[in-house]
Design an enzyme around this catalytic site. Structure first.
Site, PDB file in Angstrom:
ATOM      1  N   HIS A  61       0.861  -1.182   0.000  1.00 51.50           N
ATOM      2  CA  HIS A  61       0.000   0.000   0.000  1.00 51.50           C
ATOM      3  C   HIS A  61       0.897   1.232   0.000  1.00 51.50           C
ATOM      4  O   HIS A  61       0.732   2.109  -0.821  1.00 51.50           O
ATOM      5  CB  HIS A  61      -0.941  -0.007   1.209  1.00 51.50           C
ATOM      6  CG  HIS A  61      -1.895   1.159   1.227  1.00 51.50           C
ATOM      7  ND1 HIS A  61      -3.003   1.220   2.018  1.00 51.50           N
ATOM      8  CD2 HIS A  61      -1.890   2.332   0.537  1.00 51.50           C
ATOM      9  CE1 HIS A  61      -3.645   2.367   1.817  1.00 51.50           C
ATOM     10  NE2 HIS A  61      -2.981   3.048   0.923  1.00 51.50           N
ATOM     11  N   PHE A 122      -2.219   5.624  -8.500  1.00 50.82           N
ATOM     12  CA  PHE A 122      -1.977   5.139  -7.135  1.00 50.82           C
ATOM     13  C   PHE A 122      -0.571   5.538  -6.662  1.00 50.82           C
ATOM     14  O   PHE A 122      -0.385   6.062  -5.570  1.00 50.82           O
ATOM     15  CB  PHE A 122      -2.148   3.621  -7.121  1.00 50.82           C
ATOM     16  CG  PHE A 122      -2.040   2.966  -5.762  1.00 50.82           C
ATOM     17  CD1 PHE A 122      -2.453   3.608  -4.598  1.00 50.82           C
ATOM     18  CD2 PHE A 122      -1.538   1.680  -5.654  1.00 50.82           C
ATOM     19  CE1 PHE A 122      -2.364   2.969  -3.360  1.00 50.82           C
ATOM     20  CE2 PHE A 122      -1.459   1.037  -4.430  1.00 50.82           C
ATOM     21  CZ  PHE A 122      -1.860   1.690  -3.279  1.00 50.82           C
ATOM     22  N   GLU A 126       0.447   8.047  -3.552  1.00 47.29           N
ATOM     23  CA  GLU A 126       1.324   7.666  -2.441  1.00 47.29           C
ATOM     24  C   GLU A 126       2.531   8.603  -2.352  1.00 47.29           C
ATOM     25  O   GLU A 126       2.945   8.992  -1.258  1.00 47.29           O
ATOM     26  CB  GLU A 126       1.772   6.203  -2.596  1.00 47.29           C
ATOM     27  CG  GLU A 126       0.633   5.207  -2.374  1.00 47.29           C
ATOM     28  CD  GLU A 126       0.021   5.309  -0.969  1.00 47.29           C
ATOM     29  OE1 GLU A 126       0.772   5.292   0.011  1.00 47.29           O
ATOM     30  OE2 GLU A 126      -1.213   5.421  -0.858  1.00 47.29           O
ATOM     31  N   LYS A 129       1.160  12.228  -1.190  1.00 42.04           N
ATOM     32  CA  LYS A 129       0.688  12.301   0.199  1.00 42.04           C
ATOM     33  C   LYS A 129       1.793  11.947   1.198  1.00 42.04           C
ATOM     34  O   LYS A 129       1.922  12.598   2.233  1.00 42.04           O
ATOM     35  CB  LYS A 129      -0.514  11.363   0.388  1.00 42.04           C
ATOM     36  CG  LYS A 129      -1.071  11.401   1.806  1.00 42.04           C
ATOM     37  CD  LYS A 129      -2.411  10.684   1.898  1.00 42.04           C
ATOM     38  CE  LYS A 129      -2.898  10.592   3.328  1.00 42.04           C
ATOM     39  NZ  LYS A 129      -4.139   9.829   3.445  1.00 42.04           N
ATOM     40  N   HIS A 130       2.563  10.922   0.904  1.00 42.80           N
ATOM     41  CA  HIS A 130       3.537  10.421   1.890  1.00 42.80           C
ATOM     42  C   HIS A 130       4.989  10.682   1.478  1.00 42.80           C
ATOM     43  O   HIS A 130       5.787  11.156   2.285  1.00 42.80           O
ATOM     44  CB  HIS A 130       3.326   8.918   2.101  1.00 42.80           C
ATOM     45  CG  HIS A 130       1.931   8.561   2.514  1.00 42.80           C
ATOM     46  ND1 HIS A 130       1.451   8.774   3.787  1.00 42.80           N
ATOM     47  CD2 HIS A 130       0.901   8.000   1.822  1.00 42.80           C
ATOM     48  CE1 HIS A 130       0.198   8.361   3.861  1.00 42.80           C
ATOM     49  NE2 HIS A 130      -0.165   7.893   2.688  1.00 42.80           N
TER      50      HIS A 130
END
Ligand code: AMP
Length: 238
Positions: A61, A122, A126, A129-130
Site C-alpha cells: 500500500h 496510485f 502515495e 501524500k507520503h
C-alpha cells in the site's frame, strides 16, 4: 551590527515559518502491505490493472513517514517535487508486480471494454501524500526503490502459511497472526481490518516499521490501533 547568532535565529525562523522543517520531519516509516482479497471483497469492490489480476500475495500500500506519537505529516512538497514517473522507469516492472492499484477510481476502459485500475494514479497518490514528506532523505527513485526492497525482504504470506494461516476464507485469531509474524522476523507487526459485504471483519493491512532511511526494519515506536479487528478475522480468498 548584526551578529552571527541573529542571522542564525532569523534563518531558523524562516525555515520553520516556511514549513520546511516542521512538516518534513518524521521519526520512522510505516511500511504497509495489504491483502488484495480484502480490498476487493468489500462493498466498493475493485479493478485490476492492465497487466491483469495480481498474484495472490500481499501487495504494497505504501511507505508512510510517521511520528512516534502516532500522528503523521502529509502532502508536504507536491509543488516542488511532483510525481514524475520517468524518474522511476527502471522500477516499473517491480512496482507493477508488488505495488498494483486495485482501485476503480479514475479507472480506464480497456479495448475489450473492461475497466482497469490506474497504477500511475496510485503511485502518484502515495508519493504526493507520503513520499513528499520524506524527500529530504529519500528522493523519488530512492523512495520507490526502498519500498520495493522492503517488500522483497519479508514474505508475509509464506510466514502465515507456514503457521497454518491461509487465505482460504476461514477465520483466524489475530493473536496467532501477530505471533507468527513476530516469531519470524523478531518484530511485532500492526494489523488493521476491514469489513466484507456480509459484515465479517477481515485481515486487511499489515504494518511493519522501518528506520528513516527505509533500510532496516525496527521495532514500531507505536502500533496502529487494532480496534478495526475482532478477535477472529477472515482471511479471504484472492
Ligand atoms: P493513503 O491515502 O495512502 O492513506 O491510502 C488510502 C487511499 O489509498 C484510499 O483512497 C484507498 O482507496 C487507496 N488505496 C488503498 N489501497 C489501494 C490499492 N491497492 N490500489 C489503489 N488505491 C488504494
Amino acid at each position: 551590527m548584526i551578529s552571527i547568532s541573529t542571522i542564525a535565529i532569523k534563518l531558523l525562523m524562516l525555515l520553520s515559518f516556511g514549513n520546511i522543517w516542521i512538516s518534513r520531519d518524521f521519526d520512522f516509516f510505516y511500511f504497509v502491505q495489504q491483502w488484495p482479497g480484502s480490498f476487493c471483497d468489500t462493498k466498493k469492490s475493485c479493478c485490476f490493472p492492465l497487466t491483469g489480476k495480481p498474484v495472490s500475495n500481499f501487495s504494497i500500500h505504501g511507505l508512510w513517514p510517521n511520528f512516534s506519537n502516532g500522528s503523521f505529516p502529509s502532502n508536504c512538497n507536491i509543488a516542488e517535487n511532483p510525481f514524475n514517473q520517468s524518474k522511476i522507469t527502471d522500477l516499473i516492472p517491480r512496482a507493477e508486480k508488488g505495488w498494483a492499484s486495485l482501485s476503480c477510481a479514475g479507472s480506464k476502459k480497456t479495448e475489450n471494454n473492461k475497466t482497469s485500475s490506474d497504477n500511475t494514479r496510485f503511485w502518484k497518490h502515495e508519493w504526493d501524500k507520503h513520499g513528499t514528506c520524506s524527500d529530504l532523505i529519500l528522493d523519488q527513485h530512492a523512495y520507490f526503490e526502498a519500498t520495493l526492497n522492503l517488500k522483497d525482504r519479508v514474505d508475509l504470506l509464506q510466514i502465515l502459511q507456514y503457521n497454518g494461516i491461509k487465505p482460504d476464507g476461514n477465520l483466524y485469531s489475530i493473536v496467532n497472526i501477530t505471533k507468527a509474524i513476530t516469531q519470524a522476523i523478531g518484530l511485532e507487526p500492526g494489523i488493521t481490518c476491514n469489513t466484507d459485504p456480509s459484515g465479517n471483519r477481515q485481515l486487511n493491512e499489515i504494518y511493519l516499521c522501518a528506520d528513516k532511511y527505509a533500510s532496516s526494519f525496527i521495532e514500531c515506536p507505536i502500533l496502529p490501533s487494532r480496534k478495526s479487528c475482532t478477535d477472529m478475522v477472515e482471511f479471504p480468498i484472492f
